[in-house]
Design an enzyme around this catalytic site. Structure first.
Site, PDB file in Angstrom:
ATOM      1  N   SER A 106     -13.438 -27.556  11.874  1.00 33.55           N
ATOM      2  CA  SER A 106     -14.025 -28.790  11.623  1.00 33.55           C
ATOM      3  C   SER A 106     -13.166 -29.920  11.201  1.00 33.55           C
ATOM      4  O   SER A 106     -12.233 -29.589  10.414  1.00 33.55           O
ATOM      5  CB  SER A 106     -15.206 -28.637  10.565  1.00 33.55           C
ATOM      6  OG  SER A 106     -15.695 -29.874  10.073  1.00 33.55           O
ATOM      7  N   SER A 107     -13.309 -30.888  11.509  1.00 33.47           N
ATOM      8  CA  SER A 107     -12.482 -32.408  11.275  1.00 33.47           C
ATOM      9  C   SER A 107     -12.489 -32.450   9.671  1.00 33.47           C
ATOM     10  O   SER A 107     -11.557 -32.564   8.906  1.00 33.47           O
ATOM     11  CB  SER A 107     -12.996 -33.387  12.035  1.00 33.47           C
ATOM     12  OG  SER A 107     -12.964 -33.125  13.246  1.00 33.47           O
ATOM     13  N   GLY A 122     -12.957 -37.500  16.775  1.00 33.93           N
ATOM     14  CA  GLY A 122     -11.567 -37.548  16.590  1.00 33.93           C
ATOM     15  C   GLY A 122     -11.221 -36.605  15.373  1.00 33.93           C
ATOM     16  O   GLY A 122     -12.061 -35.545  15.079  1.00 33.93           O
ATOM     17  N   HIS A 158     -12.241 -28.696  19.394  1.00 32.55           N
ATOM     18  CA  HIS A 158     -12.320 -29.854  20.456  1.00 32.55           C
ATOM     19  C   HIS A 158     -11.769 -29.485  21.696  1.00 32.55           C
ATOM     20  O   HIS A 158     -12.046 -29.489  22.890  1.00 32.55           O
ATOM     21  CB  HIS A 158     -11.925 -31.090  19.810  1.00 32.55           C
ATOM     22  CG  HIS A 158     -12.543 -31.643  18.560  1.00 32.55           C
ATOM     23  ND1 HIS A 158     -12.034 -31.878  17.220  1.00 32.55           N
ATOM     24  CD2 HIS A 158     -13.835 -31.977  18.509  1.00 32.55           C
ATOM     25  CE1 HIS A 158     -12.924 -32.128  16.457  1.00 32.55           C
ATOM     26  NE2 HIS A 158     -13.938 -32.351  16.937  1.00 32.55           N
ATOM     27  N   GLY A 190     -20.466 -28.246  21.314  1.00 36.42           N
ATOM     28  CA  GLY A 190     -19.961 -26.982  20.562  1.00 36.42           C
ATOM     29  C   GLY A 190     -21.262 -26.609  20.028  1.00 36.42           C
ATOM     30  O   GLY A 190     -21.837 -27.232  19.335  1.00 36.42           O
TER      31      GLY A 190
HETATM   32  P1  AMP Z   1     -17.161 -33.952  16.266  1.00 34.60           P
HETATM   33  O1  AMP Z   1     -15.805 -34.645  16.520  1.00 34.60           O
HETATM   34  O2  AMP Z   1     -17.388 -33.092  15.014  1.00 34.60           O
HETATM   35  O3  AMP Z   1     -18.464 -34.889  16.529  1.00 34.60           O
HETATM   36  O4  AMP Z   1     -17.249 -32.715  17.475  1.00 34.60           O
HETATM   37  C1  AMP Z   1     -17.233 -33.070  18.577  1.00 34.60           C
HETATM   38  C2  AMP Z   1     -17.685 -31.910  19.623  1.00 34.60           C
HETATM   39  O5  AMP Z   1     -16.692 -30.704  19.500  1.00 34.60           O
HETATM   40  C3  AMP Z   1     -19.147 -31.549  19.316  1.00 34.60           C
HETATM   41  O6  AMP Z   1     -19.769 -31.263  20.578  1.00 34.60           O
HETATM   42  C4  AMP Z   1     -18.915 -30.414  18.210  1.00 34.60           C
HETATM   43  O7  AMP Z   1     -19.943 -29.421  18.450  1.00 34.60           O
HETATM   44  C5  AMP Z   1     -17.753 -29.490  18.994  1.00 34.60           C
HETATM   45  N1  AMP Z   1     -17.096 -28.829  17.873  1.00 34.60           N
HETATM   46  C6  AMP Z   1     -16.743 -29.071  16.668  1.00 34.60           C
HETATM   47  N2  AMP Z   1     -16.141 -28.232  15.749  1.00 34.60           N
HETATM   48  C7  AMP Z   1     -16.189 -27.222  16.867  1.00 34.60           C
HETATM   49  C8  AMP Z   1     -15.534 -25.831  16.803  1.00 34.60           C
HETATM   50  N3  AMP Z   1     -15.063 -25.280  15.688  1.00 34.60           N
HETATM   51  N4  AMP Z   1     -15.500 -25.156  17.953  1.00 34.60           N
HETATM   52  C9  AMP Z   1     -16.028 -25.413  19.253  1.00 34.60           C
HETATM   53  N5  AMP Z   1     -16.587 -26.811  19.142  1.00 34.60           N
HETATM   54  C10 AMP Z   1     -16.402 -27.555  18.174  1.00 34.60           C
END
Ligand code: AMP
Length: 283
Positions: A188-189, A32, A38, A150
């Protein structure tokens, strides 16, 4: 867009759809606090599969730092709006009991070898065990044809590739490029937790990686890395955990540039008390 909170409901829905249309399912697991990174995975899934499923679950078992978990940004209403505009078909928003009905202790026990010992595995003990645990469970629930992840989480991509190999899961993995802010900071979140001063400092992480990449062909690699580390350390808000060049397939450290070796540069650093990671593929 259909929203489900329980395993029983989402499984019933996906089963019905599959029986009706024998359709392909793309899956984007997230924690989230969604951003364009995302949403680029959702877009990728929409081009390759008929139904795109996104999960939002802040998985407690992958946080080695309780404060990081407690402070993880949550904005579910905004996330649902973003997913609706992105054309996501199904959102799964389970609670902890749905994901771990028997408690959180049961891990996969997969031996990741060196990739389970180095870099983030060394700095965040238990983190990848938690990632394996939650993604295995989510894949069992959703049973997608393609899993979209990602490159931003480079080591995690390798870990999840091992997961799929280990269980011989009938799912393809699609690794999508890292989306960046205009100044180069990887989206990044956790960026939402940076104050104005920290946000300015944070851009130095990607800058360091891009500078190394730019000069890697004609300079001493270790000296290059040392120089960037020193520059980063001059900023009192930044505390580097690692900045390294590795073999992009094995994660073994590389200390000199070799043309035929796949090279990836990785960094992990705290900016204020927010831990950020980034990476750049050289070759
Ligand atoms: P997370 O919510 O941080 O667990 O990320 C969920 C998915 O989004 C994971 O596969 C991450 O690698 C991908 N993701 C996070 N940040 C980015 C970004 N800046 N660009 C592309 N994909 C991302």
């Amino acid at each position: 867009m259909r929203i489900f909170q329980t395993v029983a409901e989402i499984q019933k829905y996906l089963l019905e759809i599959n029986e009706l249309r024998h359709t392909s399912v793309g899956f984007v697991p997230t924690m989230g606090a969604l951003h364009d990174g995302h949403l680029s995975l959702i877009a990728a899934s929409k081009t390759k599969t008929a139904i795109t499923v996104c999960s939002i679950f802040v998985n407690p078992t992958q946080f080695n730092d309780k404060q990081d978990f407690d402070k993880y940004p949550i904005q579910i209403d905004r996330d649902l709006e973003l997913l609706l505009s992105a054309g996501c078909d199904v959102v799964f928003v389970p609670n902890v009991e749905e994901i771990y009905p028997n408690g959180t202790l049961e891990k996969t026990g997969i031996d990741l070898g060196f990739i389970g010992k180095t870099l983030d595995a060394a700095h965040r003990p238990g983190h990848f065990e938690g990632v394996l645990q939650v993604v295995k469970r989510l894949l069992d629930i959703v049973q997608p044809d393609i899993l979209f992840i990602g490159q931003k989480d480079y080591q995690q991509c390798m870990v999840l590739t091992k997961l799929v190999e280990h269980y011989q899961l009938p799912v393809q993995i699609e690794i999508c490029p890292t989306l960046r802010e205009q100044d180069g900071l990887a989206m990044s979140s956790r960026n939402a937790r940076l104050n104005a001063e920290e946000r300015i400092a944070a851009v130095q992480l990607s800058k360091a990686l891009f500078t190394i990449k730019e000069h890697i062909h004609h300079a001493d690699l270790l000296a290059l890395i040392k120089e960037q580390l020193e520059t980063l350390h001059q900023n009192r808000l930044i505390s580097v955990e690692y900045i390294v060049a590795v073999n992009g397939k094995t994660l073994q450290t590389i200390d000199s540039y070799q043309e035929n070796t796949p090279i990836t540069l990785l960094i992990a650093a705290k900016v204020g008390d927010v831990r950020l990671i980034d990476n750049v593929i050289v070759s």
